[in-house]
Write an enzyme that holds these catalytic residues in place. Structure first.
Site, PDB file in Angstrom:
ATOM      1  N   GLY A  12      73.462  11.246 -17.748  1.00  0.00           N
ATOM      2  CA  GLY A  12      73.286  12.627 -17.272  1.00  0.00           C
ATOM      3  C   GLY A  12      74.191  13.590 -18.019  1.00  0.00           C
ATOM      4  O   GLY A  12      75.207  13.202 -18.582  1.00  0.00           O
ATOM      5  N   ARG A  16      76.876  20.942 -14.316  1.00  0.00           N
ATOM      6  CA  ARG A  16      77.587  21.676 -13.267  1.00  0.00           C
ATOM      7  C   ARG A  16      79.104  21.465 -13.296  1.00  0.00           C
ATOM      8  O   ARG A  16      79.850  22.155 -12.617  1.00  0.00           O
ATOM      9  CB  ARG A  16      77.034  21.301 -11.884  1.00  0.00           C
ATOM     10  CG  ARG A  16      75.748  22.040 -11.557  1.00  0.00           C
ATOM     11  CD  ARG A  16      75.122  21.542 -10.284  1.00  0.00           C
ATOM     12  NE  ARG A  16      74.473  20.243 -10.467  1.00  0.00           N
ATOM     13  CZ  ARG A  16      73.972  19.503  -9.490  1.00  0.00           C
ATOM     14  NH1 ARG A  16      74.056  19.917  -8.240  1.00  0.00           N
ATOM     15  NH2 ARG A  16      73.392  18.344  -9.747  1.00  0.00           N
ATOM     16  N   LYS A  23      80.544  14.141 -17.781  1.00  0.00           N
ATOM     17  CA  LYS A  23      80.907  14.067 -16.358  1.00  0.00           C
ATOM     18  C   LYS A  23      81.561  12.749 -15.963  1.00  0.00           C
ATOM     19  O   LYS A  23      82.601  12.758 -15.304  1.00  0.00           O
ATOM     20  CB  LYS A  23      79.668  14.309 -15.499  1.00  0.00           C
ATOM     21  CG  LYS A  23      79.936  14.089 -14.018  1.00  0.00           C
ATOM     22  CD  LYS A  23      78.883  14.695 -13.140  1.00  0.00           C
ATOM     23  CE  LYS A  23      77.635  13.866 -13.098  1.00  0.00           C
ATOM     24  NZ  LYS A  23      76.661  14.423 -12.125  1.00  0.00           N
ATOM     25  N   GLN A  78      69.869   6.357 -23.931  1.00  0.00           N
ATOM     26  CA  GLN A  78      68.690   7.114 -23.511  1.00  0.00           C
ATOM     27  C   GLN A  78      68.711   8.397 -24.342  1.00  0.00           C
ATOM     28  O   GLN A  78      69.512   9.298 -24.094  1.00  0.00           O
ATOM     29  CB  GLN A  78      68.771   7.442 -22.010  1.00  0.00           C
ATOM     30  CG  GLN A  78      67.521   8.133 -21.498  1.00  0.00           C
ATOM     31  CD  GLN A  78      67.678   8.668 -20.075  1.00  0.00           C
ATOM     32  OE1 GLN A  78      68.784   8.934 -19.617  1.00  0.00           O
ATOM     33  NE2 GLN A  78      66.559   8.830 -19.378  1.00  0.00           N
ATOM     34  N   THR A  84      65.630   9.240 -13.892  1.00  0.00           N
ATOM     35  CA  THR A  84      66.332   7.994 -13.560  1.00  0.00           C
ATOM     36  C   THR A  84      65.473   6.762 -13.854  1.00  0.00           C
ATOM     37  O   THR A  84      65.993   5.727 -14.277  1.00  0.00           O
ATOM     38  CB  THR A  84      66.759   7.986 -12.078  1.00  0.00           C
ATOM     39  OG1 THR A  84      65.636   8.378 -11.269  1.00  0.00           O
ATOM     40  CG2 THR A  84      67.898   8.965 -11.827  1.00  0.00           C
ATOM     41  N   GLY A 107      76.842   6.313 -12.525  1.00  0.00           N
ATOM     42  CA  GLY A 107      78.204   6.476 -13.055  1.00  0.00           C
ATOM     43  C   GLY A 107      78.999   7.575 -12.388  1.00  0.00           C
ATOM     44  O   GLY A 107      80.215   7.659 -12.569  1.00  0.00           O
ATOM     45  N   ARG A 428     137.134  16.187 -27.809  1.00  0.00           N
ATOM     46  CA  ARG A 428     137.255  17.509 -27.185  1.00  0.00           C
ATOM     47  C   ARG A 428     138.336  18.263 -27.937  1.00  0.00           C
ATOM     48  O   ARG A 428     139.288  17.633 -28.403  1.00  0.00           O
ATOM     49  CB  ARG A 428     137.898  17.368 -25.814  1.00  0.00           C
ATOM     50  CG  ARG A 428     137.108  17.131 -24.653  1.00  0.00           C
ATOM     51  CD  ARG A 428     138.082  17.009 -23.475  1.00  0.00           C
ATOM     52  NE  ARG A 428     137.509  16.086 -22.527  1.00  0.00           N
ATOM     53  CZ  ARG A 428     138.184  15.452 -21.612  1.00  0.00           C
ATOM     54  NH1 ARG A 428     139.496  15.599 -21.514  1.00  0.00           N
ATOM     55  NH2 ARG A 428     137.570  14.640 -20.807  1.00  0.00           N
TER      56      ARG A 428
END
Ligand code: UD1
Ligand code: MG
Length: 454
Positions: A12, A16, A23, A78, A84, A107, A428
């Site tokens: 996919g 969105r 994603k 794909q 699907t 997934g 020092r």
């Protein structure tokens, strides 16, 4: 399970999410969603595990993550996103010769649990070669609706929201997308799917009606909505994170750790926490942290790639970065950062220090404000502090440098040369004193100020 194969759909686009990252590569508890699904899939010990990914750079990134999370994974591309059902078709060559049950997972559904899948798989039999995982949705929205048989126990069909009648849209029993199908039946029915629907896609869900058309039964397993939460945007990603964090905290508490304020503690999937550990409020565990028994992590600590051994104490406000090893009984206090360094048994680094690329020997005491100067702008160098050494406050240890066992470094020193065992190193300027100077100064200043006002 020798008679189980799993297909994970991950082709996919995830538009969105509004993201450059595919994603399924977005993370929940510091593991990609695809990683969560593949972890679960591997737990089921399938004969074959196939991930369907998309084309191009995004698809390659998904394939790479799949390989990283599951080395034995089979990959199927794909090229076109045609639904699907079409996605599952792309996985069939990888399942050639396999004759058991095929489980289809998504997934972007990272919260699924093994027990839920086992209930679904238990429904599959010769006369019931398909089973679907459904749930009662609080807000059914765009989920596919499940049409049940008269007794409500099995399925007749799944209707996608976009194709549903107003009456069907009132159904709140929804499709999770998780489906178990006999491999032979899957091969026989997939070519019969049609894209004659509102979205012009090949729906995997149409398999249910096709199976019923052959007088076959379709099982229905139910789960909580939470288990099958699908992440489509960042609001749902945050919801998945919330649920996952609660599960991880509860798991750690059940295993014997006390969380003073659990809701404020964030864990990673791989965080290991022992028994009788106490974790204060607002602690964050990044990836790769192991905490042994009897450790106390006080509030506001950030740990990542670190090991804290038995009985050690960390914080409040400490930061353990990758490669930090805090050995048994050692203490790391407030505003201390440790990176790629071992604080050996019983040693103390209690206040305001940076210890990087270093070893702090057993029982050594590191004074407040000690800094290992490990970086020269080009390369990193090591600091080695011997056991029982005492480093005075505000010391700069310019690496590479060694402080021998039992040596003492006076406060305020900048140490650039190795300090032998049991020696004193002091670096020092000599202190000068001027008797009465402060009193005379105040007198002079007060007079000056009075003159200006007057
Ligand atoms: C799907 C189901 C719906 C269910 C819902 C649950 C179908 C037709 N619909 O709808 O009944 O209620 O999930 O969340 O199955 N994918 C591909 N290639 C594609 C299309 C999708 O790999 O061509 C993958 C996606 O990456 C995702 C999964 O399949 O992991 C689901 O796709 P998505 O488009 O989110 O389906 P929904 O419309 O949510
Ligand atoms: Mg979806």
């Amino acid at each position: 399970m020798r008679d189980l194969s799993i297909i994970v759909l991950a082709a996919g686009q995830g538009t969105r999410m509004k993201s450059r990252l595919p994603k399924v590569l977005h993370q929940v508890a510091n593991r990609s969603m695809l990683g969560h699904v593949l972890g679960l899939a591997q737990d089921m010990q399938p004969a074959r595990l196939v991930v369907v990914h998309g084309p191009g750079e995004e698809g390659a990134a998904v394939a790479a993550e799949a390989r990283a999370q599951a080395p034995d994974v089979l990959l199927a591309e794909q090229a076109e996103r045609l639904g699907t059902g079409h996605a599952v078709m792309q996985a069939l060559p990888a399942l050639e010769g396999f004759g058991g049950t095929v489980l289809v997972l998504y997934g972007d559904v990272p919260l699924l649990r093994r027990e839920v899948l086992q209930e679904l798989l238990a429904l599959v039999s010769a006369e019931r070669p398909v089973a679907v995982l459904g749930f009662e949705a609080a807000d059914p929205g765009s989920y596919g609706r499940l049409l049940t048989t008269a007794d409500g126990q099995e399925l007749e069909a799944i209707v996608e929201a976009k194709d549903a009648t107003p009456e069907q849209l009132r159904i709140s029993l929804c499709n999770s997308g998780v489906m178990a199908v006999d491999a032979g039946l899957l091969r026989r029915l997939l070519p019969r799917l049609s894209a004659d629907n509102r979205q012009g896609e090949y729906y995997l869900t149409d398999l249910v009606a096709l199976a019923r058309g052959e007088e076959l039964r379709v099982g229905l397993a139910l789960c909580d909505e939470q288990d099958v939460l699908g992440v489509n945007d960042r609001v749902q990603l945050a919801e998945a994170e919330r649920v996952m964090q609660r599960r991880l905290r509860e798991q750690a508490m059940r295993a014997g750790a006390t969380f003073t304020a659990p809701d404020t503690v964030f864990l990673s999937v791989d965080t290991e926490i022992g028994r009788d550990v106490i974790i204060g409020p607002f602690v964050v565990f990044g990836p790769g942290v192991r905490v042994a028994d009897d450790v106390v992590i006080h509030s506001h600590c950030h740990l990542e790639g670190a090991v804290v051994e038995q009985g050690a104490q960390v914080g409040p406000f400490a930061r353990l970065r990758p490669g930090a090893v805090i050995e048994a009984g050692a203490k790391v206090g407030n505003f201390v950062e440790i990176k790629n360094a071992t604080v050996e048994v019983g040693a103390k680094v209690n206040h305001l220090s940076y210890i990087g690329d270093a070893r702090v020997g057993a029982d050594a005491n590191i004074g407040a404000g000690t800094i290992t100067c490990n970086y020269d702008g080009y390369m990193k160098h090591r600091t080695d502090i011997g056991k029982g050494a005492f480093i005075g406050s505000n010391t700069a240890l310019v690496a590479p440098v060694k402080v021998g066992d039992g040596a003492l470094v006076a406060a305020g020193s900048t140490i650039t040369r190795d300090v032998p065992e049991n020696a004193l190193a002091i670096e020092r300027a000599e202190q000068r004193m001027s008797e009465g100077w402060a009193a005379r100064y105040r007198e002079r200043k007060a007079a000056e100020k009075a003159r200006r006002k007057g």
